[in-house]
Design an enzyme around this catalytic site. Structure first.
Site, short mmCIF file in Angstrom:
data_model
loop_
_atom_site.label_atom_id
_atom_site.label_comp_id
_atom_site.label_asym_id
_atom_site.label_seq_id
_atom_site.Cartn_x
_atom_site.Cartn_y
_atom_site.Cartn_z
N PRO A 13 0.80 -1.23 0.00
CG PRO A 13 -0.16 -1.14 2.12
CD PRO A 13 0.52 -2.07 1.16
CG ASN A 14 -0.25 4.29 1.33
OD1 ASN A 14 -1.22 4.84 0.80
ND2 ASN A 14 -0.32 3.72 2.51
NE ARG A 21 4.10 6.65 1.67
CZ ARG A 21 4.30 5.39 2.01
NH1 ARG A 21 4.65 4.50 1.10
NH2 ARG A 21 4.13 5.00 3.25
CE1 TYR A 26 9.07 5.11 2.59
CE2 TYR A 26 7.48 6.90 2.82
CZ TYR A 26 7.99 5.69 3.24
OH TYR A 26 7.42 5.04 4.31
CG ASN A 77 8.52 -1.88 0.11
OD1 ASN A 77 7.99 -2.01 1.20
ND2 ASN A 77 9.07 -0.74 -0.29
CB ALA A 80 1.61 0.16 6.31
CG HIS A 83 5.35 -2.18 10.06
ND1 HIS A 83 6.66 -2.58 10.07
CD2 HIS A 83 5.27 -1.15 9.18
CE1 HIS A 83 7.36 -1.79 9.25
NE2 HIS A 83 6.54 -0.93 8.70
CG ASP A 90 0.17 -17.48 8.21
OD1 ASP A 90 1.26 -17.62 8.81
OD2 ASP A 90 -0.93 -17.46 8.78
CD GLU A 101 10.68 -7.49 5.34
OE1 GLU A 101 11.07 -8.56 5.87
OE2 GLU A 101 10.11 -6.59 5.98
CG HIS A 103 11.26 -2.26 4.47
ND1 HIS A 103 9.88 -2.17 4.44
CD2 HIS A 103 11.57 -3.45 5.03
CE1 HIS A 103 9.39 -3.27 5.00
NE2 HIS A 103 10.37 -4.05 5.35
CG LEU A 104 11.68 2.43 -1.18
CD1 LEU A 104 10.36 3.11 -1.46
CD2 LEU A 104 12.64 2.57 -2.34
CB SER A 105 12.60 4.41 4.90
OG SER A 105 11.60 3.53 5.41
NE ARG A 110 10.11 6.05 8.36
CZ ARG A 110 9.15 5.84 7.45
NH1 ARG A 110 9.28 4.85 6.57
NH2 ARG A 110 8.09 6.61 7.41
NE ARG A 114 7.02 4.38 9.82
CZ ARG A 114 5.93 4.48 9.06
NH1 ARG A 114 5.59 3.51 8.22
NH2 ARG A 114 5.17 5.56 9.12
C1 DQA Z 1 8.31 1.07 3.67
C2 DQA Z 1 8.39 1.28 5.20
C3 DQA Z 1 7.04 1.05 5.86
O1 DQA Z 1 7.13 1.27 7.26
C4 DQA Z 1 6.01 2.02 5.30
O2 DQA Z 1 4.74 1.75 5.85
C5 DQA Z 1 5.96 2.00 3.82
C6 DQA Z 1 7.22 1.94 3.06
C7 DQA Z 1 9.64 1.43 2.99
O3 DQA Z 1 9.79 1.05 1.81
O4 DQA Z 1 10.50 2.09 3.57
O5 DQA Z 1 4.91 2.14 3.21
O6 DQA Z 1 8.03 -0.30 3.43
#
Ligand code: DQA
Length: 157
Positions: A13-14, A21, A26, A77, A80, A83, A90, A101, A103-105, A110, A114
């Site tokens: 998501p997002n 964003r 990011y 990725n 959210a 978490h 599963d 896995e 994550h950009l950040s 943070r 997270r």
């Molecule tokens: C994220 C980190 C997550 O905590 C956040 O909810 C995201 C992006 C990242 O790529 O850093 O949507 O997965």
């Protein structure tokens, strides 16, 4: 010639909002930029790519399930859902193919909520904090893991 092993690259998501964003977190790279970078790296590695994004947990679970027979590995990725989602954990445990896995950040620098990712429990490798480049590292890692799985050195969990 043998068919190129396919990698499912999943975005939660997002992540469709990348570019506009929270650029202070990011940066300015869009998801389309990341897809183009991944396609170029996959070509160099001799891999095929199925690149997807969804804001819906159920849709992501469905895509992971279909990867069991269709794909050699998954880069995810989960946004959210990292978490919160036992359902995505599963599904990843069920498919028995290598998972990385991304994550950009750096989620550990943070907010405390997270710092824990359910998904990490199903991941062979986790990359965070390196921006879009992390996706390319995930592809490099998956290429290696796929070879190790084939050679029998690594087993699914
Ligand atoms: C994220 C980190 C997550 O905590 C956040 O909810 C995201 C992006 C990242 O790529 O850093 O949507 O997965």
């Amino acid at each position: 010639m043998a068919k190129a092993p396919k990698i499912l690259i999943l975005n939660g998501p997002n992540l469709n909002m990348l570019g506009s964003r929270q650029p202070e977190v990011y940066r300015s790279t869009t998801l389309a930029d990341i897809e183009a970078m991944c396609r170029a790296r996959a070509r160099d590695l001799g891999l095929a790519v199925d690149f997807r994004q969804s804001n819906s947990e159920g849709e992501i679970v469905g895509w992971i399930q279909t990867a069991k027979d269709a794909c050699a590995g998954i880069a995810i990725n989960p946004g959210a859902y990292s978490h919160t989602s036992v359902a995505i954990l599963d599904a990843l445990l069920a498919v028995e193919i290598p998972v990385v896995e991304v994550h950009l950040s750096n989620i550990h620098r943070r907010e405390a909520f997270r710092h824990h990712s359910y998904v990490s429990q199903a991941a062979h490798g986790v990359i965070c904090g390196l921006g879009a480049k992390g996706y390319l590292m995930a592809l490099d890692g998956l290429a290696q893991l796929i070879d190790e799985f084939k050679g029998g050195e690594m087993k699914a969990r």
